[in-house]
Design a protein around this motif. Structure first.
Motif, PDB file in Angstrom:
ATOM      1  N   TYR A 185       0.821  -1.207   0.000  1.00  0.00           N
ATOM      2  CA  TYR A 185       0.000   0.000   0.000  1.00  0.00           C
ATOM      3  C   TYR A 185       0.860   1.265   0.000  1.00  0.00           C
ATOM      4  O   TYR A 185       0.500   2.274  -0.617  1.00  0.00           O
ATOM      5  N   ILE A 186       2.014   1.210   0.667  1.00  0.00           N
ATOM      6  CA  ILE A 186       2.925   2.352   0.668  1.00  0.00           C
ATOM      7  C   ILE A 186       3.457   2.604  -0.737  1.00  0.00           C
ATOM      8  O   ILE A 186       3.468   3.734  -1.231  1.00  0.00           O
ATOM      9  N   ILE A 187       3.884   1.516  -1.402  1.00  0.00           N
ATOM     10  CA  ILE A 187       4.383   1.639  -2.782  1.00  0.00           C
ATOM     11  C   ILE A 187       3.270   2.135  -3.703  1.00  0.00           C
ATOM     12  O   ILE A 187       3.472   3.021  -4.532  1.00  0.00           O
ATOM     13  N   GLY A 188       2.092   1.561  -3.542  1.00  0.00           N
ATOM     14  CA  GLY A 188       0.961   1.960  -4.370  1.00  0.00           C
ATOM     15  C   GLY A 188       0.607   3.426  -4.199  1.00  0.00           C
ATOM     16  O   GLY A 188       0.354   4.138  -5.174  1.00  0.00           O
ATOM     17  N   PHE A 189       0.610   3.901  -2.962  1.00  0.00           N
ATOM     18  CA  PHE A 189       0.294   5.302  -2.696  1.00  0.00           C
ATOM     19  C   PHE A 189       1.341   6.214  -3.317  1.00  0.00           C
ATOM     20  O   PHE A 189       1.022   7.253  -3.909  1.00  0.00           O
ATOM     21  N   PHE A 190       2.607   5.804  -3.203  1.00  0.00           N
ATOM     22  CA  PHE A 190       3.698   6.582  -3.787  1.00  0.00           C
ATOM     23  C   PHE A 190       3.550   6.683  -5.302  1.00  0.00           C
ATOM     24  O   PHE A 190       3.695   7.747  -5.895  1.00  0.00           O
ATOM     25  N   LEU A 191       3.222   5.565  -5.934  1.00  0.00           N
ATOM     26  CA  LEU A 191       3.056   5.553  -7.392  1.00  0.00           C
ATOM     27  C   LEU A 191       1.843   6.355  -7.830  1.00  0.00           C
ATOM     28  O   LEU A 191       1.833   6.964  -8.902  1.00  0.00           O
ATOM     29  N   LYS A 192       0.834   6.354  -6.975  1.00  0.00           N
ATOM     30  CA  LYS A 192      -0.366   7.130  -7.302  1.00  0.00           C
ATOM     31  C   LYS A 192      -0.040   8.619  -7.318  1.00  0.00           C
ATOM     32  O   LYS A 192      -0.501   9.371  -8.184  1.00  0.00           O
ATOM     33  N   ILE A 193       0.763   9.061  -6.335  1.00  0.00           N
ATOM     34  CA  ILE A 193       1.184  10.459  -6.278  1.00  0.00           C
ATOM     35  C   ILE A 193       1.978  10.833  -7.529  1.00  0.00           C
ATOM     36  O   ILE A 193       1.834  11.921  -8.084  1.00  0.00           O
ATOM     37  N   LEU A 194       2.818   9.893  -7.988  1.00  0.00           N
ATOM     38  CA  LEU A 194       3.651  10.141  -9.159  1.00  0.00           C
ATOM     39  C   LEU A 194       2.893   9.966 -10.477  1.00  0.00           C
ATOM     40  O   LEU A 194       3.472  10.056 -11.551  1.00  0.00           O
ATOM     41  N   ARG A 195       1.614   9.662 -10.391  1.00  0.00           N
ATOM     42  CA  ARG A 195       0.743   9.534 -11.558  1.00  0.00           C
ATOM     43  C   ARG A 195       1.010   8.283 -12.382  1.00  0.00           C
ATOM     44  O   ARG A 195       0.613   8.197 -13.546  1.00  0.00           O
ATOM     45  N   PHE A 196       1.705   7.286 -11.819  1.00  0.00           N
ATOM     46  CA  PHE A 196       1.885   6.029 -12.529  1.00  0.00           C
ATOM     47  C   PHE A 196       0.589   5.226 -12.544  1.00  0.00           C
ATOM     48  O   PHE A 196       0.183   4.691 -13.563  1.00  0.00           O
ATOM     49  N   TYR A 197      -0.044   5.124 -11.378  1.00  0.00           N
ATOM     50  CA  TYR A 197      -1.253   4.315 -11.229  1.00  0.00           C
ATOM     51  C   TYR A 197      -2.334   4.664 -12.262  1.00  0.00           C
ATOM     52  O   TYR A 197      -2.892   3.778 -12.902  1.00  0.00           O
ATOM     53  N   PRO A 198      -2.640   5.959 -12.466  1.00  0.00           N
ATOM     54  CA  PRO A 198      -3.710   6.307 -13.418  1.00  0.00           C
ATOM     55  C   PRO A 198      -3.413   5.945 -14.868  1.00  0.00           C
ATOM     56  O   PRO A 198      -4.316   5.974 -15.704  1.00  0.00           O
ATOM     57  N   LYS A 199      -2.146   5.624 -15.184  1.00  0.00           N
ATOM     58  CA  LYS A 199      -1.819   5.261 -16.566  1.00  0.00           C
ATOM     59  C   LYS A 199      -2.653   4.078 -17.059  1.00  0.00           C
ATOM     60  O   LYS A 199      -2.922   3.951 -18.248  1.00  0.00           O
ATOM     61  N   THR A 200      -3.021   3.189 -16.131  1.00  0.00           N
ATOM     62  CA  THR A 200      -3.804   2.017 -16.524  1.00  0.00           C
ATOM     63  C   THR A 200      -5.166   1.988 -15.832  1.00  0.00           C
ATOM     64  O   THR A 200      -5.815   0.959 -15.799  1.00  0.00           O
ATOM     65  N   ASP A 201      -5.579   3.121 -15.267  1.00  0.00           N
ATOM     66  CA  ASP A 201      -6.871   3.178 -14.580  1.00  0.00           C
ATOM     67  C   ASP A 201      -8.025   3.389 -15.551  1.00  0.00           C
ATOM     68  O   ASP A 201      -9.186   3.326 -15.180  1.00  0.00           O
ATOM     69  N   SER A 202      -7.683   3.673 -16.789  1.00  0.00           N
ATOM     70  CA  SER A 202      -8.703   3.849 -17.824  1.00  0.00           C
ATOM     71  C   SER A 202      -8.111   3.405 -19.149  1.00  0.00           C
ATOM     72  O   SER A 202      -6.901   3.181 -19.264  1.00  0.00           O
ATOM     73  N   TYR A 203      -8.952   3.254 -20.150  1.00  0.00           N
ATOM     74  CA  TYR A 203      -8.453   2.916 -21.472  1.00  0.00           C
ATOM     75  C   TYR A 203      -7.717   4.130 -22.048  1.00  0.00           C
ATOM     76  O   TYR A 203      -8.063   5.274 -21.751  1.00  0.00           O
ATOM     77  N   ILE A 204      -6.700   3.874 -22.868  1.00  0.00           N
ATOM     78  CA  ILE A 204      -5.915   4.971 -23.427  1.00  0.00           C
ATOM     79  C   ILE A 204      -5.872   4.890 -24.945  1.00  0.00           C
ATOM     80  O   ILE A 204      -6.208   3.864 -25.541  1.00  0.00           O
ATOM     81  N   SER A 205      -5.437   5.984 -25.555  1.00  0.00           N
ATOM     82  CA  SER A 205      -5.260   6.016 -27.005  1.00  0.00           C
ATOM     83  C   SER A 205      -3.886   5.433 -27.324  1.00  0.00           C
ATOM     84  O   SER A 205      -2.860   6.088 -27.125  1.00  0.00           O
ATOM     85  N   ALA A 206      -3.862   4.217 -27.769  1.00  0.00           N
ATOM     86  CA  ALA A 206      -2.618   3.484 -28.041  1.00  0.00           C
ATOM     87  C   ALA A 206      -3.001   2.236 -28.825  1.00  0.00           C
ATOM     88  O   ALA A 206      -4.176   1.884 -28.899  1.00  0.00           O
ATOM     89  N   PRO A 207      -2.048   1.558 -29.425  1.00  0.00           N
ATOM     90  CA  PRO A 207      -0.619   1.852 -29.465  1.00  0.00           C
ATOM     91  C   PRO A 207      -0.276   2.923 -30.488  1.00  0.00           C
ATOM     92  O   PRO A 207      -1.108   3.307 -31.313  1.00  0.00           O
TER      93      PRO A 207
END
Length: 259
Positions: free
Chosen positions: A166-188
């Motif tokens: 949870y500590i790692i997850g919270f840290f990544l969320k602050i750094l905006r890593f988590y939201p990268k896969t929280d929704s569908y994206i325009s890719a590849p």
């Protein structure tokens, strides 16, 4: 026992299939993409649900599957399997909460380090020695068998739920890593000069997010970041989160090379 999984490049499929067959050689495993998966689920009280962890998150396609079929999980018992590269973070905990909201009983979890399929980012090239993929798979296989034998003996693990996750997850969320896969994206992203229009990526895409137009692939805005197209592209014409192909990974190809 039934195994249900989402697998981008084969890691999770292998982990779930291996786990349930060690427990019972007659057990079946199905992808969330299979038409008969929900019908099969009605026949089982206990099921294993597996997914790869992307940036500490559950793939959006797997989240949608759980939410859209919420009623099907009520009264069931679920054991969660997560395959991961660097870390799990919120993955297992998020899945546990989602199934609890569906009325399912959480009976344990295991997580297995597997070769990472995200190979278009410099940070991942630095973090992983891709030449060691085979050794990593051998180690994972031993851990999968051991976890299955513990389950069979009535010892239910609950890995992936310690405070560090949870500590790692919270840290990544602050750094905006988590939201990268929280929704569908325009890719590849497509390198038109490299694309040969073979259509393999469009055929493999679980979201039907790719199509061939004028003998070239065109991407949409509903990518679930599974890297299936990236790993299988014969001309390395696709990238997802990054901009350069540092290596490709597909479980089945790795196993054939090891053989």
């Amino acid at each position: 026992m039934l195994g249900i999984y989402f697998s981008g490049t084969g890691n999770t499929r292998y982990a779930v299939e291996r786990f349930v067959t060690v427990i019972d050689s007659t057990s079946n495993s199905l992808s969330i993409e299979d038409n008969g998966v929900l019908s099969e689920l009605t026949k089982h009280e206990i099921f294993v649900f597996g997914f790869p962890v992307y940036y500490s998150n559950i793939p959006k396609i797997a989240k949608d599957f759980i939410i859209e079929n919420k009623a099907c999980f009520k009264g069931k018992k679920v054991f969660i399997i997560a395959t991961k590269g660097l870390f799990n973070a919120f993955g297992v905990g998020h899945a546990k909460r989602m199934f609890k909201d569906c009325g399912a009983e959480f009976i344990g979890s295991s997580q297995f380090n597997m070769p990472d399929n995200i190979r278009d980012l410099k940070i991942m090239e630095v973090a992983f020695d891709y030449s060691k993929d085979g050794k990593m798979l051998e180690k994972a296989d031993r851990k999968i068998v051991k976890a299955a034998e513990k389950f069979k003996a009535g010892k239910r693990q609950k890995s992936g739920l310690n405070p560090l996750n949870y500590i790692i997850g919270f840290f990544l969320k602050i750094l905006r890593f988590y939201p990268k896969t929280d929704s569908y994206i325009s890719a590849p992203k497509v390198d038109i000069g490299k694309c040969n229009g073979c259509g393999l990526c469009a055929e493999l895409c679980p979201m039907k997010n790719l199509k061939i137009t004028d003998s070239k692939v065109v991407s949409g805005s509903k990518c679930t970041v599974c890297y299936r197209c990236f790993g299988n592209c014969p001309t390395q014409a696709l990238t997802v989160l990054g901009d350069k192909v540092y290596g490709q990974y597909v479980f089945e190809k790795e196993m054939r090379e090891e053989d």
